[in-house]
Design an enzyme around this catalytic site. Structure first.
Site, PDB file in Angstrom:
ATOM      1  N   GLU A 173      50.735  34.444  47.502  1.00  0.00           N
ATOM      2  CA  GLU A 173      51.558  35.320  48.590  1.00  0.00           C
ATOM      3  C   GLU A 173      52.265  35.176  49.584  1.00  0.00           C
ATOM      4  OE1 GLU A 173      54.225  38.154  45.817  1.00  0.00           O
ATOM      5  OE2 GLU A 173      55.809  38.223  47.104  1.00  0.00           O
ATOM      6  N   ARG A 232      39.519  39.533  38.106  1.00  0.00           N
ATOM      7  CA  ARG A 232      39.604  39.520  39.772  1.00  0.00           C
ATOM      8  C   ARG A 232      38.247  40.875  39.946  1.00  0.00           C
ATOM      9  NH1 ARG A 232      44.820  41.238  40.372  1.00  0.00           N
ATOM     10  NH2 ARG A 232      43.943  42.217  42.391  1.00  0.00           N
ATOM     11  N   LYS A 255      47.429  44.548  47.775  1.00  0.00           N
ATOM     12  CA  LYS A 255      48.262  43.836  49.110  1.00  0.00           C
ATOM     13  C   LYS A 255      48.926  45.462  49.293  1.00  0.00           C
ATOM     14  CE  LYS A 255      48.971  40.261  47.869  1.00  0.00           C
ATOM     15  NZ  LYS A 255      49.611  37.815  48.700  1.00  0.00           N
TER      16      LYS A 255
HETATM   17  P1  ATP Z   1      50.400  41.024  44.676  1.00  0.00           P
HETATM   18  O1  ATP Z   1      49.617  42.075  43.935  1.00  0.00           O
HETATM   19  O2  ATP Z   1      51.380  40.407  46.287  1.00  0.00           O
HETATM   20  O3  ATP Z   1      50.696  39.727  43.639  1.00  0.00           O
HETATM   21  P2  ATP Z   1      48.118  39.258  44.298  1.00  0.00           P
HETATM   22  O4  ATP Z   1      46.354  40.494  44.717  1.00  0.00           O
HETATM   23  O5  ATP Z   1      48.451  38.893  43.348  1.00  0.00           O
HETATM   24  O6  ATP Z   1      49.257  40.207  44.853  1.00  0.00           O
HETATM   25  P3  ATP Z   1      48.316  36.517  45.724  1.00  0.00           P
HETATM   26  O7  ATP Z   1      48.405  36.470  47.093  1.00  0.00           O
HETATM   27  O8  ATP Z   1      49.444  36.470  44.840  1.00  0.00           O
HETATM   28  O9  ATP Z   1      48.645  37.881  45.644  1.00  0.00           O
HETATM   29  O10 ATP Z   1      46.978  35.904  45.452  1.00  0.00           O
HETATM   30  C1  ATP Z   1      46.523  34.753  45.488  1.00  0.00           C
HETATM   31  C2  ATP Z   1      45.789  34.035  44.842  1.00  0.00           C
HETATM   32  O11 ATP Z   1      44.604  35.391  44.652  1.00  0.00           O
HETATM   33  C3  ATP Z   1      46.048  34.323  43.441  1.00  0.00           C
HETATM   34  O12 ATP Z   1      45.739  33.226  42.518  1.00  0.00           O
HETATM   35  C4  ATP Z   1      45.485  35.401  41.941  1.00  0.00           C
HETATM   36  O13 ATP Z   1      44.936  35.927  41.415  1.00  0.00           O
HETATM   37  C5  ATP Z   1      44.102  35.844  43.646  1.00  0.00           C
HETATM   38  N1  ATP Z   1      43.414  37.114  43.330  1.00  0.00           N
HETATM   39  C6  ATP Z   1      44.319  37.951  44.103  1.00  0.00           C
HETATM   40  N2  ATP Z   1      43.882  39.256  44.009  1.00  0.00           N
HETATM   41  C7  ATP Z   1      42.265  39.233  43.734  1.00  0.00           C
HETATM   42  C8  ATP Z   1      41.470  39.449  43.246  1.00  0.00           C
HETATM   43  N3  ATP Z   1      40.521  40.917  43.716  1.00  0.00           N
HETATM   44  N4  ATP Z   1      40.024  39.196  42.530  1.00  0.00           N
HETATM   45  C9  ATP Z   1      40.507  36.969  42.519  1.00  0.00           C
HETATM   46  N5  ATP Z   1      42.203  36.955  42.159  1.00  0.00           N
HETATM   47  C10 ATP Z   1      42.453  37.749  43.192  1.00  0.00           C
HETATM   48 MG    MG Z   2      49.927  37.302  42.918  1.00  0.00          MG
END
Ligand code: ATP
Ligand code: MG
Length: 559
Positions: free
Chosen positions: A41, A267, A277
């Site tokens: 996102e 994660r 974020k």
């Molecule tokens: P938000 O809190 O804004 O939803 P998010 O960490 O989910 O943040 P996204 O931009 O939706 O951020 O993440 C993009 C991709 O990265 C998603 O598929 C998410 O699962 C993966 N991702 C995000 N954070 C992690 C993490 N700490 N470890 C592994 N994958 C991650």
């Molecule tokens: Mg997300």
């Protein structure tokens, strides 16, 4: 040979449960090829957790000769920005990956998503609800109590079609109506209790401008976007486990050909770091750090500015693997990966961070001596460089003591030490200022010891680094410590209270003259000090600024 090789190794790449699923799907002919996606996102910069997801998704595409899309999951115009879109593209490419075809945006599918919403309404599977957000929450129930039906749940299909159209036309104020799936208010999975599919937001969108005032929710958008793009394996983190039911429900109830499946992995959590974020945004907006790419940030751009290489980050992601087990990785694992890379690849140079002057009284006052030094102790192919030795040099203040015991293998008054790639010197006397601080150390050198042992067989154990006082360039050298005082700042009630106030230490030192041609993105080992790189933000032609990427492995033990 030995029979003890792990059965799971395939081209040195350990398998994981996702690879096993893909292997089985391909073997069963379920899919002809694999097609993944990385769906950020655009509401912040990418961090090390995203790097794990990037390496997984793009890595699978590479290994299976499949495809991986970059898709911006942009359904919330309020928090998103084109600046983030651009930074994400840059970071993915810097990590060494390229997406298949054009960049995708969930917002590209807003028209089709709207049509699918109509299809659900026509099937009696969605309705326009006019409960307030608070009432919806109240009606939803809890983990232990079932929810109850909204009074608007049994509207006729025709009425729902009219109201949904009115939502789209801006006839409702924000929060006054939403579209919900009609599933089961008593489901043990709260996500299945008539989840919201569309909400009203009068906000301009970075891709679609003012075309829409209703925006689809993540759960409705993501599965359909995956299907539209012919994604086969849709990989996300474990907190979406329950949402998989909704993912499947939506795809099972609309007319769409492709059938992707969602799989969840744990994660990445990194010690002494934050990967939310929202919290990273706060560090930036509160100016606790110097922007998203502050070298202390666990963002991809921060790591880049700090001096991490793409290869080291890929290696880190490879080492931590992909499982369903929640855990927290130590910072030392990340640091190990960059050290390993830079130890092998970074040319050596000398820099003095805390300079003190040394005068070599028996060295010529008029003639300097050009010495040739290897750029890397084990890689002659990296060549040599010339460093000029002069009567006045700087050494590090910590490398001299007036008195010391035998464990201190540096320069001591009356004793000898070797200057790296140069001569043995002996400290004869010091000059102090009024406060008793040593200003200058007066030494003599042994001209017969250039890169060889003294002829009389006496032993000189210590080696220290130095720069020529005449030719060295002044430089600002930035030393970083962990940004937080606690290993798990994310769990603190107020994570800002766990900030380490001493995470940045700025030194005014001197570097050998060859470093004035240092380039951004190119690492050096400053002998005995660690790995450093030119700072991409503050360095300029007449202002050398270096970041310490990481210390030497055993620098704490460096006698
Ligand atoms: P938000 O809190 O804004 O939803 P998010 O960490 O989910 O943040 P996204 O931009 O939706 O951020 O993440 C993009 C991709 O990265 C998603 O598929 C998410 O699962 C993966 N991702 C995000 N954070 C992690 C993490 N700490 N470890 C592994 N994958 C991650
Ligand atoms: Mg997300």
């Amino acid at each position: 040979m030995s029979g003890s090789l792990p059965a799971e190794t395939d081209n040195h790449r350990p398998t994981n449960f996702i690879r096993q699923i893909i292997d089985a799907d391909l073997a069963a002919g379920k899919y002809k090829t694999t097609h993944t996606r990385f769906p950020p996102e655009p509401n912040g910069y990418l961090h090390i957790g995203h790097a794990k997801s990037i390496c997984l998704n793009f890595g699978l595409a590479q290994d299976y000769q499949g495809k991986c899309n970059l898709r911006f999951d942009d359904t919330n115009p309020a928090k998103e920005d084109i600046e983030y879109v651009e930074s994400i593209k840059e970071d993915v490419r810097w990590l060494g990956f390229e997406w298949d075809g054009e960049i995708c945006y969930s917002s590209d599918y807003f028209d089709r998503l709207y049509e699918y919403a109509i299809e659900l309404i026509e099937k009696g599977l969605a309705y326009v609800d006019e409960l307030s957000a608070d009432e919806i929450r109240e009606y939803r129930g809890t983990l232990t109590q079932p929810g109850k039906n909204s009074p608007y749940r049994d509207r006729s299909i025709d009425e729902n079609l009219i109201l949904f159209k009115q939502m789209k036309e801006g006839k409702f104020a924000e929060g006054k109506a939403c579209l919900r799936a009609k599933i089961d208010m008593a489901s043990p999975f709260i996500v299945m209790r008539d989840p919201v599919l569309y909400r009203i937001k009068f906000a301009e969108h970075h891709q679609t401008g003012n075309k829409w005032c209703i925006y689809p929710m993540y759960d409705f958008t993501h599965c359909i976007s995956d299907a539209i793009e012919n994604i086969t394996h849709s990989l996300c983190t474990l907190e979406f486990q329950d949402n998989r039911r909704l993912y499947d429900w939506v795809l099972d109830n609309i007319t769409i050909e492709a059938r992707p499946h969602q799989y969840e992995f744990s994660r990445l959590n990194l010690e002494y770091a934050i990967t939310s974020k929202r919290k990273l945004t706060l560090l930036v907006t509160e100016k606790i750090v110097d922007g998203w790419n502050d070298p202390r940030m666990p963002t991809v751009s921060g790591l880049r500015r700090r001096g991490y290489t793409p290869a080291s980050i890929r290696e880190f992601c490879h080492r931590i693997g992909v499982t369903k087990q929640e855990n927290t990785v130590e910072m030392s694992t990340l640091e190990f990966c960059i050290r390993e890379d830079l130890n092998e690849n970074a040319p050596r140079a000398m820099a003095v961070l805390d300079p003190i002057k040394v005068v070599i009284e028996n060295f010529s006052e008029t003639i300097d001596e050009v010495l040739s030094m290897p750029n890397h102790p084990n890689r002659p192919e990296l060549g040599n460089r010339e460093v000029t030795f002069t009567r006045e040099i700087y050494i590090d203040r910590a490398d001299f003591r007036e008195e010391a015991n035998k464990n201190y293998k540096r320069l001591v008054l009356g004793k000898e030490v070797r200057l790296r790639n140069a001569y043995v010197i002996r400290a004869d006397r010091v000059e102090k200022d009024a406060e008793g601080n040593i200003q200058t150390i007066y030494c003599t050198y042994d001209p017969a010891t250039l890169n060889k042992n003294p002829e009389d067989g006496r032993k000189v154990k210590g080696v220290i680094h130095w720069v020529s006082a005449k030719f060295a360039k002044p430089a600002e050298i930035r030393l970083y410590d962990r940004l937080f005082n606690t290993p798990n700042p994310g769990s603190a009630d107020d994570f800002l209270s766990t900030i380490n106030p001493n995470s940045l230490l700025i030194k005014k030192g001197f570097v050998e003259p060859s470093l004035q041609y240092a380039e951004v993105g190119k690492a050096f080992q400053f002998e005995r000090e660690g790995y450093f790189c030119l700072d991409s933000k503050y360095a300029s032609d007449d202002n050398l600024v270096f970041n310490r990427t990481v210390g030497l492995r055993d620098s704490w033990n460096d006698a």
